[in-house]
Design a protein around this motif. Sequence first.
Motif, PDB file in Angstrom:
ATOM      1  N   VAL A  32       0.938  -1.198   0.029  1.00 27.07           N
ATOM      2  CA  VAL A  32      -0.066  -0.151  -0.018  1.00 27.07           C
ATOM      3  C   VAL A  32       1.007   1.112  -0.028  1.00 27.07           C
ATOM      4  CG1 VAL A  32      -1.758   1.343   1.258  1.00 27.07           C
ATOM      5  CG2 VAL A  32      -2.007  -1.103   1.023  1.00 27.07           C
ATOM      6  N   THR A  33       2.082   1.068   0.901  1.00 23.23           N
ATOM      7  CA  THR A  33       2.814   2.354   0.650  1.00 23.23           C
ATOM      8  C   THR A  33       3.467   2.570  -0.415  1.00 23.23           C
ATOM      9  OG1 THR A  33       3.321   1.934   3.379  1.00 23.23           O
ATOM     10  CG2 THR A  33       4.730   3.307   1.990  1.00 23.23           C
ATOM     11  N   LEU A  34       3.865   1.551  -1.302  1.00 25.67           N
ATOM     12  CA  LEU A  34       4.681   1.879  -2.549  1.00 25.67           C
ATOM     13  C   LEU A  34       3.326   2.296  -3.548  1.00 25.67           C
ATOM     14  CD1 LEU A  34       7.148  -1.343  -2.642  1.00 25.67           C
ATOM     15  CD2 LEU A  34       7.782   1.023  -2.140  1.00 25.67           C
ATOM     16  N   LYS A  35       2.475   1.620  -3.421  1.00 23.16           N
ATOM     17  CA  LYS A  35       1.402   2.151  -4.226  1.00 23.16           C
ATOM     18  C   LYS A  35       1.150   3.665  -4.295  1.00 23.16           C
ATOM     19  CE  LYS A  35      -3.538   1.315  -5.265  1.00 23.16           C
ATOM     20  NZ  LYS A  35      -4.798   0.809  -4.648  1.00 23.16           N
ATOM     21  N   ASN A  36       1.058   4.350  -2.947  1.00 18.25           N
ATOM     22  CA  ASN A  36       0.645   5.572  -2.631  1.00 18.25           C
ATOM     23  C   ASN A  36       1.841   6.527  -2.705  1.00 18.25           C
ATOM     24  OD1 ASN A  36      -1.955   4.882  -2.386  1.00 18.25           O
ATOM     25  ND2 ASN A  36      -1.671   4.642  -0.082  1.00 18.25           N
ATOM     26  N   SER A  37       3.058   5.823  -3.450  1.00 20.81           N
ATOM     27  CA  SER A  37       4.333   6.541  -3.505  1.00 20.81           C
ATOM     28  C   SER A  37       4.778   7.382  -2.508  1.00 20.81           C
ATOM     29  CB  SER A  37       4.011   7.514  -4.648  1.00 20.81           C
ATOM     30  OG  SER A  37       3.790   7.085  -5.848  1.00 20.81           O
ATOM     31  N   VAL A  38       4.838   6.549  -1.136  1.00 16.61           N
ATOM     32  CA  VAL A  38       5.241   7.396   0.018  1.00 16.61           C
ATOM     33  C   VAL A  38       6.576   6.714   0.237  1.00 16.61           C
ATOM     34  CG1 VAL A  38       4.963   7.221   2.741  1.00 16.61           C
ATOM     35  CG2 VAL A  38       2.936   7.227   1.101  1.00 16.61           C
ATOM     36  N   GLN A  39       7.628   7.621   0.721  1.00 22.93           N
ATOM     37  CA  GLN A  39       8.793   7.248   0.968  1.00 22.93           C
ATOM     38  C   GLN A  39       9.017   6.425   2.150  1.00 22.93           C
ATOM     39  OE1 GLN A  39      11.407  10.582   1.838  1.00 22.93           O
ATOM     40  NE2 GLN A  39      13.042   9.319   2.046  1.00 22.93           N
ATOM     41  N   ILE A  40       9.791   5.259   2.117  1.00 25.19           N
ATOM     42  CA  ILE A  40      10.044   4.452   3.198  1.00 25.19           C
ATOM     43  C   ILE A  40      11.426   4.623   3.624  1.00 25.19           C
ATOM     44  CG2 ILE A  40      10.080   2.097   4.066  1.00 25.19           C
ATOM     45  CD1 ILE A  40       8.097   1.312   1.995  1.00 25.19           C
ATOM     46  N   GLY A  41      11.538   4.733   4.926  1.00 26.11           N
ATOM     47  CA  GLY A  41      12.979   4.856   5.710  1.00 26.11           C
ATOM     48  C   GLY A  41      13.206   6.288   5.915  1.00 26.11           C
ATOM     49  N   ARG A  42      14.700   6.419   6.239  1.00 23.58           N
ATOM     50  CA  ARG A  42      15.195   7.822   6.489  1.00 23.58           C
ATOM     51  C   ARG A  42      15.185   8.576   5.435  1.00 23.58           C
ATOM     52  NH1 ARG A  42      20.128   7.510  10.501  1.00 23.58           N
ATOM     53  NH2 ARG A  42      19.947   9.799  10.223  1.00 23.58           N
ATOM     54  N   PRO A  43      14.981  10.032   5.487  1.00 20.11           N
ATOM     55  CA  PRO A  43      15.225  10.811   4.309  1.00 20.11           C
ATOM     56  C   PRO A  43      16.632  11.031   4.104  1.00 20.11           C
ATOM     57  CG  PRO A  43      14.448  11.955   6.415  1.00 20.11           C
ATOM     58  CD  PRO A  43      14.436  10.481   6.534  1.00 20.11           C
ATOM     59  N   LYS A  44      17.007  11.424   2.868  1.00 17.87           N
ATOM     60  CA  LYS A  44      18.480  11.320   2.495  1.00 17.87           C
ATOM     61  C   LYS A  44      19.073  12.538   3.130  1.00 17.87           C
ATOM     62  CE  LYS A  44      18.522   8.778  -1.839  1.00 17.87           C
ATOM     63  NZ  LYS A  44      19.684   7.629  -1.447  1.00 17.87           N
ATOM     64  N   ALA A  45      20.163  12.544   3.761  1.00 17.36           N
ATOM     65  CA  ALA A  45      20.890  13.553   4.282  1.00 17.36           C
ATOM     66  C   ALA A  45      21.719  14.382   3.122  1.00 17.36           C
ATOM     67  CB  ALA A  45      21.924  13.110   5.449  1.00 17.36           C
ATOM     68  N   GLU A  46      21.501  15.806   3.588  1.00 19.76           N
ATOM     69  CA  GLU A  46      22.286  16.791   2.621  1.00 19.76           C
ATOM     70  C   GLU A  46      23.677  17.071   3.195  1.00 19.76           C
ATOM     71  OE1 GLU A  46      19.691  20.387   1.963  1.00 19.76           O
ATOM     72  OE2 GLU A  46      17.958  19.223   1.936  1.00 19.76           O
ATOM     73  N   LEU A  47      24.432  16.796   2.119  1.00 18.61           N
ATOM     74  CA  LEU A  47      25.988  17.031   2.421  1.00 18.61           C
ATOM     75  C   LEU A  47      26.207  18.528   2.551  1.00 18.61           C
ATOM     76  CD1 LEU A  47      27.388  14.188   0.518  1.00 18.61           C
ATOM     77  CD2 LEU A  47      26.495  14.401   2.887  1.00 18.61           C
ATOM     78  N   THR A  48      26.858  19.063   3.227  1.00 19.48           N
ATOM     79  CA  THR A  48      27.436  20.513   3.589  1.00 19.48           C
ATOM     80  C   THR A  48      28.535  20.631   2.616  1.00 19.48           C
ATOM     81  OG1 THR A  48      28.311  20.134   5.640  1.00 19.48           O
ATOM     82  CG2 THR A  48      25.936  20.847   5.507  1.00 19.48           C
ATOM     83  N   ASP A  49      28.897  21.862   2.539  1.00 18.33           N
ATOM     84  CA  ASP A  49      30.080  22.281   1.790  1.00 18.33           C
ATOM     85  C   ASP A  49      31.261  21.950   3.003  1.00 18.33           C
ATOM     86  OD1 ASP A  49      28.952  23.232  -0.489  1.00 18.33           O
ATOM     87  OD2 ASP A  49      28.750  25.215   0.144  1.00 18.33           O
ATOM     88  N   ALA A  50      30.893  22.243   3.967  1.00 24.04           N
ATOM     89  CA  ALA A  50      31.975  22.010   4.948  1.00 24.04           C
ATOM     90  C   ALA A  50      32.378  20.529   5.352  1.00 24.04           C
ATOM     91  CB  ALA A  50      31.442  22.494   6.463  1.00 24.04           C
ATOM     92  N   PHE A  51      31.368  19.638   5.014  1.00 24.00           N
ATOM     93  CA  PHE A  51      31.522  18.230   5.068  1.00 24.00           C
ATOM     94  C   PHE A  51      32.436  17.815   3.801  1.00 24.00           C
ATOM     95  CE2 PHE A  51      30.578  14.012   3.462  1.00 24.00           C
ATOM     96  CZ  PHE A  51      30.854  13.219   4.815  1.00 24.00           C
ATOM     97  N   LYS A  52      31.829  18.440   2.784  1.00 25.96           N
ATOM     98  CA  LYS A  52      32.771  18.078   1.453  1.00 25.96           C
ATOM     99  C   LYS A  52      34.079  18.459   1.539  1.00 25.96           C
ATOM    100  CE  LYS A  52      28.590  18.180  -1.297  1.00 25.96           C
ATOM    101  NZ  LYS A  52      27.744  19.155  -2.341  1.00 25.96           N
ATOM    102  N   ALA A  53      34.369  19.709   1.999  1.00 29.03           N
ATOM    103  CA  ALA A  53      36.030  20.022   2.186  1.00 29.03           C
ATOM    104  C   ALA A  53      36.656  19.224   3.151  1.00 29.03           C
ATOM    105  CB  ALA A  53      35.782  21.641   2.679  1.00 29.03           C
TER     106      ALA A  53
END
Length: 68
Positions: A32-53
């Motif tokens: 049902v979740t997949l049919k309704n296009s609901v995201q399963i699991g943790r959201p993706k983390a955004e990488l900051t510029d500081a992390f990339k450096a």
Amino acid sequence: MERSTLTWYFKYYHVVEGENRIKKRHREGIDVTLKNSVQIGRPKAELTDAFKAVYTEWKDGRITGQKR
């Protein structure tokens, strides 16, 4: 067949049936979740510029994860 053996078989059957019911309900919920296009699991983390450096410095060997 002994009474204790029958009791053990009954308890085992009951446990297996319970597990099967739980697996079936989980599968239904996931479908049902997949049919309704609901995201399963943790959201993706955004990488900051500081992390990339810092990551680049680590990959180049300029810093380590250990104290020296």
